[in-house]
Design a protein around this motif. Structure first.
Motif, short mmCIF file in Angstrom:
data_model
loop_
_atom_site.label_atom_id
_atom_site.label_comp_id
_atom_site.label_asym_id
_atom_site.label_seq_id
_atom_site.Cartn_x
_atom_site.Cartn_y
_atom_site.Cartn_z
N ILE A 193 13.17 -12.96 3.95
CA ILE A 193 11.77 -13.18 3.60
C ILE A 193 11.09 -11.83 3.37
CG2 ILE A 193 9.54 -14.04 4.40
CD1 ILE A 193 10.99 -16.24 5.87
N ALA B 219 7.45 -19.88 5.88
CA ALA B 219 7.45 -18.49 6.33
C ALA B 219 6.27 -18.22 7.25
CB ALA B 219 7.41 -17.55 5.13
N GLN C 28 10.17 -22.20 -0.63
CA GLN C 28 10.64 -21.92 0.72
C GLN C 28 11.22 -23.16 1.39
OE1 GLN C 28 7.73 -19.86 3.11
NE2 GLN C 28 7.25 -18.41 1.49
#
Length: 292
Positions: A121, A279, A80
């Motif tokens: 996501i 996230a 990420q």
């Protein structure tokens, strides 16, 4: 040892089956079995015990599973971070949610904004009790969870506060009162909602040296409401756990606040916010700003 082996191990543990894990991953059952066997041979221990179609994690496997999920979580965070640096928003966010309070009242509004900002996501939601969510956070099965607060084991972010209310059958002798005390309910047949509410209701009685006359213990909110409406007993529940259309859907129930008031705080919990994935941090940022 590979990330693929660890991912398969974690999924078999979660789904308690080789076939279920194979279907989720889109691979053959033999590939799942081979990955588990290879991992066990490399570590020199048994991780999974198979009993028919059910796969259970061994005692040592449970301890190693926590480490494996930690490794997978760190790898996901790295992916990420790279995606974020490249101007992309990709990755997986695992959320633990409990009951109507978070699954129906809090989560939808937050997800609406989150998905608009971070459409790339993937969000995976596990639903259980408040206790389940706490354990999932500890076991690293989820990255973030909705829980009742406070809890010193985690970094927490408070989102809302509501109160516990008494639920009475319409026409009950206590329904004429403006508020209800623990003493009022002490001798009444009580329907205990186990999904998180009992941890607030039982101390309410205990603080006054009382013990509720529990007739039933139920895990489903709608079942509790139905039994109260039928006159099977009284109960207590958090306001946010009640359906928005309670007056029309369950006209046989009267709701009264407790006296003195019993407050409940609900929010998010993570093992460590500073070390959370991008996230998870983004979800916290959205949750803080969304008007709930």
């Amino acid at each position: 040892m590979t990330f693929t082996q660890l991912e398969i191990f974690a999924l078999v543990a979660e789904l308690r089956g080789f076939t279920a894990a194979a279907l989720r991953l889109g691979i053959s059952q033999s590939a799942v079995s081979h990955a588990i066997k290879s991992l066990e041979q490399e570590l020199g221990v048994q991780l999974i015990e198979r009993q028919g179609a059910v796969a259970d994690v061994t005692e040592l496997g449970q301890r190693l599973l926590v480490r494996g999920r930690e490794i997978l979580g760190l790898a996901e965070s790295m992916r990420q971070e790279v995606a974020l640096a490249s101007g992309l928003n990709k990755g997986l966010l695992r959320i633990g949610s409990f009951g109507p309070t978070s699954s129906l009242k809090l989560l939808p509004a937050i997800l609406d904004v989150f998905r608009q900002r971070y459409p790339g996501i993937e969000v995976r939601i596990d639903e259980g009790t408040d206790g389940d969510t706490l354990q999932w956070i500890l076991d690293r099965r989820v990255d973030i969870g909705f829980v009742q607060q406070p809890d010193d084991r985690f970094d927490t972010i408070e989102l809302v506060e509501d109160q516990m209310v008494a639920l009475l059958p319409a026409g009950h002798r206590l329904a004429a009162k403006d508020s209800i005390t623990a003493q009022d309910l002490a001798q009444e047949p009580f329907i205990m909602p186990d999904a998180g509410c009992s941890t607030l209701i039982e101390p309410l009685f205990a603080a006054q040296g009382l013990c509720p006359q529990v007739r039933y213990r139920m895990s489903q909110v709608l079942t509790v409401l139905g039994m109260v409406a039928r006159g099977d007993g009284v109960s207590g529940m958090a306001e946010l756990a009640l359906p928005a259309d309670l007056a029309s859907s369950h006209p046989g129930i009267v709701v009264r606040p407790f006296s003195p008031p019993v407050r409940r705080r609900v929010g998010l919990a993570l093992r460590n916010l500073a070390q959370a994935s991008p996230a998870a941090k983004a979800f916290v940022e959205v949750a803080r700003k969304v008007r709930l």
